[in-house]
Each structure stands twice: as structure tokens, then as C-alpha cells.
Design an enzyme around this catalytic site. Structure first.
Site, PDB file in Angstrom:
ATOM      1  N   ASP A  48      12.560   6.431  96.383  1.00 37.70           N
ATOM      2  CA  ASP A  48      13.362   7.424  97.107  1.00 37.70           C
ATOM      3  C   ASP A  48      14.844   7.072  97.170  1.00 37.70           C
ATOM      4  O   ASP A  48      15.541   7.425  98.129  1.00 37.70           O
ATOM      5  CB  ASP A  48      12.816   7.626  98.532  1.00 37.70           C
ATOM      6  CG  ASP A  48      11.358   8.021  98.511  1.00 37.70           C
ATOM      7  OD1 ASP A  48      10.953   8.687  97.548  1.00 37.70           O
ATOM      8  OD2 ASP A  48      10.638   7.668  99.460  1.00 37.70           O
ATOM      9  N   GLY A  92       8.336  11.948  94.358  1.00 32.89           N
ATOM     10  CA  GLY A  92       8.940  13.183  94.863  1.00 32.89           C
ATOM     11  C   GLY A  92      10.429  13.053  94.613  1.00 32.89           C
ATOM     12  O   GLY A  92      11.099  12.261  95.268  1.00 32.89           O
ATOM     13  N   HIS A  93      10.941  13.767  93.626  1.00 34.42           N
ATOM     14  CA  HIS A  93      12.347  13.644  93.239  1.00 34.42           C
ATOM     15  C   HIS A  93      13.089  14.917  93.638  1.00 34.42           C
ATOM     16  O   HIS A  93      12.799  15.994  93.128  1.00 34.42           O
ATOM     17  CB  HIS A  93      12.459  13.380  91.733  1.00 34.42           C
ATOM     18  CG  HIS A  93      11.885  12.043  91.329  1.00 34.42           C
ATOM     19  ND1 HIS A  93      11.898  11.564  90.051  1.00 34.42           N
ATOM     20  CD2 HIS A  93      11.294  11.071  92.076  1.00 34.42           C
ATOM     21  CE1 HIS A  93      11.333  10.359  90.017  1.00 34.42           C
ATOM     22  NE2 HIS A  93      10.951  10.044  91.239  1.00 34.42           N
ATOM     23  N   GLN A 110       9.118   5.752  91.619  1.00 39.46           N
ATOM     24  CA  GLN A 110       8.970   4.664  92.592  1.00 39.46           C
ATOM     25  C   GLN A 110      10.184   3.727  92.501  1.00 39.46           C
ATOM     26  O   GLN A 110      11.262   4.190  92.171  1.00 39.46           O
ATOM     27  CB  GLN A 110       7.652   3.894  92.390  1.00 39.46           C
ATOM     28  CG  GLN A 110       6.407   4.688  92.752  1.00 39.46           C
ATOM     29  CD  GLN A 110       5.993   5.722  91.731  1.00 39.46           C
ATOM     30  OE1 GLN A 110       5.747   5.408  90.591  1.00 39.46           O
ATOM     31  NE2 GLN A 110       5.897   6.974  92.132  1.00 39.46           N
ATOM     32  N   LYS A 112      16.813   9.128  92.724  1.00 36.90           N
ATOM     33  CA  LYS A 112      16.701   9.200  91.260  1.00 36.90           C
ATOM     34  C   LYS A 112      16.781  10.645  90.758  1.00 36.90           C
ATOM     35  O   LYS A 112      17.466  10.931  89.783  1.00 36.90           O
ATOM     36  CB  LYS A 112      15.365   8.572  90.799  1.00 36.90           C
ATOM     37  CG  LYS A 112      15.245   7.097  91.179  1.00 36.90           C
ATOM     38  CD  LYS A 112      13.885   6.524  90.834  1.00 36.90           C
ATOM     39  CE  LYS A 112      12.750   7.029  91.692  1.00 36.90           C
ATOM     40  NZ  LYS A 112      12.776   6.643  93.108  1.00 36.90           N
TER      41      LYS A 112
HETATM   42  P1  GDP Z   1      13.928   9.924  94.540  1.00 31.88           P
HETATM   43  O1  GDP Z   1      12.466   9.811  94.765  1.00 31.88           O
HETATM   44  O2  GDP Z   1      14.535   8.625  94.138  1.00 31.88           O
HETATM   45  O3  GDP Z   1      14.304  11.017  93.589  1.00 31.88           O
HETATM   46  O4  GDP Z   1      14.563  10.284  95.952  1.00 31.88           O
HETATM   47  P2  GDP Z   1      14.014  11.395  96.987  1.00 31.88           P
HETATM   48  O5  GDP Z   1      14.357  12.723  96.484  1.00 31.88           O
HETATM   49  O6  GDP Z   1      12.599  11.131  97.343  1.00 31.88           O
HETATM   50  O7  GDP Z   1      14.838  11.002  98.285  1.00 31.88           O
HETATM   51  C1  GDP Z   1      16.226  11.012  98.291  1.00 31.88           C
HETATM   52  C2  GDP Z   1      16.682  11.980  99.390  1.00 31.88           C
HETATM   53  O8  GDP Z   1      18.057  11.769  99.656  1.00 31.88           O
HETATM   54  C3  GDP Z   1      16.558  13.423  98.994  1.00 31.88           C
HETATM   55  O9  GDP Z   1      16.297  14.195 100.136  1.00 31.88           O
HETATM   56  C4  GDP Z   1      17.939  13.746  98.430  1.00 31.88           C
HETATM   57  O10 GDP Z   1      18.277  15.125  98.526  1.00 31.88           O
HETATM   58  C5  GDP Z   1      18.801  12.935  99.335  1.00 31.88           C
HETATM   59  N1  GDP Z   1      20.059  12.420  98.768  1.00 31.88           N
HETATM   60  C6  GDP Z   1      20.317  11.972  97.514  1.00 31.88           C
HETATM   61  N2  GDP Z   1      21.564  11.472  97.439  1.00 31.88           N
HETATM   62  C7  GDP Z   1      22.106  11.606  98.662  1.00 31.88           C
HETATM   63  C8  GDP Z   1      23.368  11.250  99.231  1.00 31.88           C
HETATM   64  O11 GDP Z   1      24.247  10.681  98.605  1.00 31.88           O
HETATM   65  N3  GDP Z   1      23.556  11.551 100.557  1.00 31.88           N
HETATM   66  C9  GDP Z   1      22.598  12.155 101.311  1.00 31.88           C
HETATM   67  N4  GDP Z   1      22.874  12.393 102.587  1.00 31.88           N
HETATM   68  N5  GDP Z   1      21.413  12.505 100.815  1.00 31.88           N
HETATM   69  C10 GDP Z   1      21.162  12.216  99.507  1.00 31.88           C
HETATM   70  P1  IMO Z   2       9.577   8.186  94.205  1.00 32.29           P
HETATM   71  O1  IMO Z   2       9.471   8.331  92.699  1.00 32.29           O
HETATM   72  C1  IMO Z   2       8.486   5.983  97.781  1.00 32.29           C
HETATM   73  C2  IMO Z   2       4.515   4.139  97.885  1.00 32.29           C
HETATM   74  C3  IMO Z   2       3.481   4.714  98.851  1.00 32.29           C
HETATM   75  C4  IMO Z   2       2.654   3.474  99.130  1.00 32.29           C
HETATM   76  C5  IMO Z   2       2.649   2.765  97.773  1.00 32.29           C
HETATM   77  C6  IMO Z   2       1.424   3.075  96.916  1.00 32.29           C
HETATM   78  O2  IMO Z   2       9.721   9.473  94.904  1.00 32.29           O
HETATM   79  O3  IMO Z   2      10.606   7.173  94.560  1.00 32.29           O
HETATM   80  P2  IMO Z   2       0.508   5.185  95.588  1.00 32.29           P
HETATM   81  O4  IMO Z   2       0.394   6.616  95.961  1.00 32.29           O
HETATM   82  O5  IMO Z   2       1.351   4.934  94.396  1.00 32.29           O
HETATM   83  O6  IMO Z   2      -0.832   4.519  95.484  1.00 32.29           O
HETATM   84  O7  IMO Z   2       1.236   4.471  96.840  1.00 32.29           O
HETATM   85  O8  IMO Z   2       3.806   3.192  97.098  1.00 32.29           O
HETATM   86  N1  IMO Z   2       5.105   5.141  96.961  1.00 32.29           N
HETATM   87  C7  IMO Z   2       6.357   5.601  97.054  1.00 32.29           C
HETATM   88  N2  IMO Z   2       7.307   5.371  97.990  1.00 32.29           N
HETATM   89  N3  IMO Z   2       8.759   6.761  96.723  1.00 32.29           N
HETATM   90  C8  IMO Z   2       7.834   6.981  95.766  1.00 32.29           C
HETATM   91  O9  IMO Z   2       8.115   7.636  94.624  1.00 32.29           O
HETATM   92  C9  IMO Z   2       6.544   6.425  95.936  1.00 32.29           C
HETATM   93  N4  IMO Z   2       5.405   6.463  95.219  1.00 32.29           N
HETATM   94  C10 IMO Z   2       4.528   5.666  95.859  1.00 32.29           C
HETATM   95  O10 IMO Z   2       4.105   5.216 100.005  1.00 32.29           O
HETATM   96  O11 IMO Z   2       3.314   2.640 100.035  1.00 32.29           O
HETATM   97 MG    MG Z   3      11.044  10.268  96.230  1.00 29.88          MG
END
Ligand code: GDP
Ligand code: IMO
Ligand code: MG
Length: 423
Positions: free
Chosen positions: A14, A41-42, A224, A17
Site C-alpha cells: 500500500d 488493491g492498487h 504487496q 504503487k
Molecule cells: P498500492 O497498493 O501500493 O497501490 O497502494 P494503495 O492504493 O493500496 O494505497 C495507497 C493509498 O494512498 C491510496 O488510497 C492512494 O489513493 C493514496 N495515495 C497515494 N499517494 C498519495 C499521496 O501522495 N498522498 C495522499 N494523501 N494519498 C496518496
Molecule cells: P498491495 O499490492 C498490504 C497482507 C495481508 C496479510 C498478509 C498475507 O495493495 O500493496 P494474503 O492475502 O497475501 O495471504 O495476506 O499480507 N497483504 C497486503 N497488505 N497491501 C497488499 O497488497 C497486501 N496483500 C497482502 O494483510 O497481512
Molecule cells: Mg494496496
């Protein structure tokens, strides 16, 4: 010959990415996912719209980019159908032209999700905090050499293969109390399988190597984060794939000599969702404020993310394992609320020694972070330009660059595509 650049998370996932892949995608002909599955979840934001992708690569909103789901991915057809329908409804996109799925990607079948649930329940207090998307059981079957692959759906005896694998799963599930409606689950699965037959099911290793030969630029999109890697993460509180740069080679069929830039992405602080060690976690009001300001709730499960200060020993470790060439710092705007910012430079172990290395024993030993403090910027930096960067923020960046010995080339100050500073 063209190179394959890799972008991956250096923390526990998270990091942002999805946002950055979408920002960089116009520079690339191909974006490819190489591991993980619907546990990811991107999030992407542009033109006032926010969208979360789980299995579809984050280059999908750029018309000229081809998107590959590589062999290292575990693919749930039911989730994929929902995602494809979702982007069609919301954005009018038809992905039949620019989504390519490896025939060698492993299939997540409904019993994998049931097993995930059963194993987690059986672990009780020691549960991983899995997203329950069937990731672990599917990779188990892959390594156990009994999994089903995307290419198998084209086989005339796919149904027999499916029945064979589910019979193995049912013999395990009978010892667990899990409620489900098999009729409904299997009908939904076969419906989704028919649906994905309309898409390009390919030999992705040939496809991608041909692209490299032709001089196309390729961006491999990690899922991840490095601290969730099956080999190098905080085992057993990890996911079941290699999330590090090497995973891009095995997950796409790309030779190491083709790897170019390695973009390592991290938040200006730390978060983790699910169980497992988190040395700088703030279980207090500060952590609560960070979660609120950063909107730190899981993109896949909606669970609150645990929050804490930045952790340099673990970042140094991730940089080493991945061979990071450029750093990207996300969510700088979230730290605006703090008058003082803490940076964990070392860990103090139970025996009193101090180290900046990641100890083997992360789970059973108490690790106390050693912090240094810097003044915060305490001003709204959302969407600012490079020249508007407050001095305190610049000092924070320079401090991190010196400590990590890798340049920070992008700073993100908001979730939108445009809220991005190139240094
Ligand atoms: P990913 O899994 O690495 O793609 O990241 P996620 O989408 O799960 O989580 C990142 C969260 O931070 C999302 O809700 C994005 O919209 C948000 N986000 C990304 N960059 C920024 C930033 O620079 N500032 C803020 N406030 N939110 C951001
Ligand atoms: P993105 O790509 C954050 C965490 C789960 C759990 C562990 C194992 O959005 O960054 P799994 O379902 O793979 O068996 O879970 O890894 N986890 C993540 N945490 N971002 C993710 O993906 C994750 N994918 C799995 O919360 O602790
Ligand atoms: Mg994510």
C-alpha cells in the site's frame, strides 16, 4: 536492447504503487504484473475519479499501453470478471485489445478461498491476517505441483481437472467448519471462466521477450511489499510470493540482464495491515491521527491499517535485496499535521545492542526503535510544485537520501495523478 524497469513497494504494501504506475505508464509500452493476485488493491485517481484495481495492471487507463498478467500471478476469474465489468461500466473501456493474460498464471478456484479461511481460523491468535482471497492455498498447490493454470481452461477436460483438485480440497475442508454454498460458488466460477476466454490468453514469456527485442519499454508492477516477501519478509507474517525484484524475472520469464531501473516506493511513514511485527508502530493518539489524515484503510478489505514512523533499518534491507536505483516517496502531505517528525535510524535489541540491520528474530524479540527527530513542515503541501516545497520537507528528503544512499526522484503530495513532484 530495451530494459525492463521494476517498480515495487519497500514496506508492507500500500505504498502507492497503483498511483505511480499510472503516472509512469505513458513512458512505457507494456505494464506487467508478475506476482500476487486479488490480495492487491492498487488505487488510481484522475479527473476527479478514484478507482481500485486488484488484478488488472495499473497501466490500463493509458490507451497505448499493453497490460500483461504474468505467469507468476495467481488469478481469480470471478474477481477478474468483476474488475473488467467495473472498468467497462465506469470508464467505457474494452480491455479485449490491451489486456494479455499468461496461460501459465495459476488459477484461484473457489475452494482455495475456503481453504484460506479454514487455515486462518485454525491458526487462532496466530492468524496472518490474510485478505482471504485464496492466495496462500493457490501458491501451495502451484509448488505442490497440482495447481490449475489459466491455459487449462481451454482444455476439453478442464472440468475433470477441476473436479479432481476440488476433491482433494474437500477432503481437507471436511475437518473444518466452514459454511458455503458449493452450487453457487462453482456456477459463478464457470461463468467467469467462460467470460475470460474472450481475452488474449498468451505465452507471456514469448510475448514480453519479443517486446524487449523490438525495443519496447516494459514496466513490471509489483504487488504487496518487500517486507511481505515469502523469503525476506517478516515470516510467517508474509504473503506467499516473491515480491522483490527477482520475482519479476521468474514471474515474467525475463532474464536478469534485462532489468533496468528499480523504482523503490515507500510512504513518508509506515503502515501495515494484518498481523506481524511492526517495530515503529504507534498504538496511541499519534497513530490514530496518522491513520485519519492518511485515510489508512485497506483498499482490498477496508481494514484499518496500523500506522507508525518511517523505519530506516527495514528500508535499507529492502533496498539491498531489490537493488533499488531510485526512490519514490509517497504521502508527504500526510505528515503536515505533525510539528515533529520521528525517523527510526536503528533498533535496540533485548540484549542492549543497537543495530541498523534487520534481526532474524523479529517476531519473538522485542525491538525498540531508536529515533532521531526533525521539525515538521506544518503547512499544506497537497499538489504543490517543486519550487514551493517547504524547507523542512526538503531537509527530511535530503536526510533520508543520505541515510539510504539512493536518490529520491519523485515525491508524491496527494492521491491524484497530478499531485506528483519530479526532483
Ligand atoms: P498500492 O497498493 O501500493 O497501490 O497502494 P494503495 O492504493 O493500496 O494505497 C495507497 C493509498 O494512498 C491510496 O488510497 C492512494 O489513493 C493514496 N495515495 C497515494 N499517494 C498519495 C499521496 O501522495 N498522498 C495522499 N494523501 N494519498 C496518496
Ligand atoms: P498491495 O499490492 C498490504 C497482507 C495481508 C496479510 C498478509 C498475507 O495493495 O500493496 P494474503 O492475502 O497475501 O495471504 O495476506 O499480507 N497483504 C497486503 N497488505 N497491501 C497488499 O497488497 C497486501 N496483500 C497482502 O494483510 O497481512
Ligand atoms: Mg494496496
Amino acid at each position: 536492447m530495451a530494459k525492463v524497469d521494476v517498480l515495487l513497494g519497500l514496506q508492507w504494501g500500500d505504498e502507492g504503487k497503483g498511483k505511480i504506475v499510472d503516472v509512469l505508464a505513458p513512458k512505457y509500452d507494456v505494464v506487467a504484473r508478475f506476482q500476487g493476485g486479488p490480495n492487491a488493491g492498487h488505487t488510481l485517481e484522475f479527473d476527479g475519479k478514484k478507482h481500485v484495481l486488484h488484478q488488472i495492471p495499473s497501466g490500463i487507463f493509458r490507451d497505448k499501453t499493453k497490460n500483461i498478467i504474468g505467469n507468476g500471478v495467481v488469478l481469480d476469474p470471478i474477481v477478474l470478471k468483476k474488475e473488467i465489468d467495473g472498468v467497462h461500466e465506469k470508464f467505457g473501456l474494452d480491455l479485449r485489445h490491451n489486456l494479455f493474460i499468461s496461460k501459465k498464471a495459476q488459477l484461484i478456484i473457489p475452494t482455495h478461498r475456503l481453504l484460506d479461511q479454514a487455515y486462518e481460523t485454525a491458526k487462532g491468535e496466530n492468524k496472518i491476517g490474510s485478505t482471504l482471497k485464496g492466495i496462500g492455498p493457490t501458491y501451495q498447490d502451484k509448488i505442490g505441483r497440482q495447481g490449475l493454470r489459466v491455459g487449462d481452461i481451454l482444455s476439453p477436460n478442464f472440468k475433470d481437472k477441476f473436479n479432481h483438485l476440488t476433491s482433494i480440497h474437500f477432503s481437507i475442508l471436511k475437518d473444518h467448519t466452514i459454511q458455503y454454498n458449493w452450487e453457487e460458488l462453482s456456477t459463478q466460477f464457470f461463468h467467469a471462466v467462460e467470460f475470460i476466454k474472450q481475452f488474449n490468453l498468451i505465452e507471456s514469456e514469448y510475448f514480453i521477450n519479443q517486446e524487449i527485442q523490438n525495443g519496447s519499454s516494459v514496466l513490471a508492477e509489483g504487488a504487496q511489499g518487500s517486507l511481505l516477501d515469502i523469503d525476506f519478509g517478516s515470516y510467517p507474517f508474509v504473503t506467499s510470493s516473491n515480491t522483490v525484484t527477482a520475482g519479476a524475472c521468474t514471474g515474467l520469464g525475463v532474464a536478469p540482464k534485462h532489468i533496468g531501473e528499480v523504482y523503490g516506493i515507500f510512504k513518508a511513514y509506515s503502515t501495515r495491515v494484518g498481523s506481524g511485527p511492526f517495530p515503529t508502530e504507534l498504538v496511541n493518539d499519534e497513530g490514530e491521527r496518522m491513520r485519519k489524515e492518511g485515510n489508512e484503510f485497506g483498499s482490498t478489505t477496508g481494514r484499518p491499517r496500523r500506522c507508525g514512523w518511517i523505519d530506516l533499518p527495514s528500508l535499507k534491507y529492502s533496498i539491498m535485496i531489490n537493488g533499488v536505483t531510485q526512490l519514490l516517496m509517497m504521502k508527504a502531505d500526510v505528515l503536515s499535521i505533525f510539528p515533529t517528525i520521528k525517523i527510526c535510524t536503528h533498533y535496540q535489541l533485548e540484549n542492549g545492542t543497537t543495530t541498523d540491520a534487520l534481526p532474524y528474530e523479529l517476531v519473538n524479540e522485542k525491538i525498540t526503535p531508536v529515533y532521531t527527530e526533525m521539525p515538521g513542515w506544518q503547512t499544506d503541501v497537497k499538489g504543490i510544485s517543486k519550487s514551493e516545497m517547504p524547507e523542512a520537507l526538503q531537509n527530511y528528503i535530503v536526510f533520508l537520501e543520505k541515510a539510504l544512499n539512493v536518490p529520491i526522484t519523485i515525491v508524491s503530495t496527494g492521491p491524484d495523478r497530478t499531485q506528483t513532484i519530479y526532483r
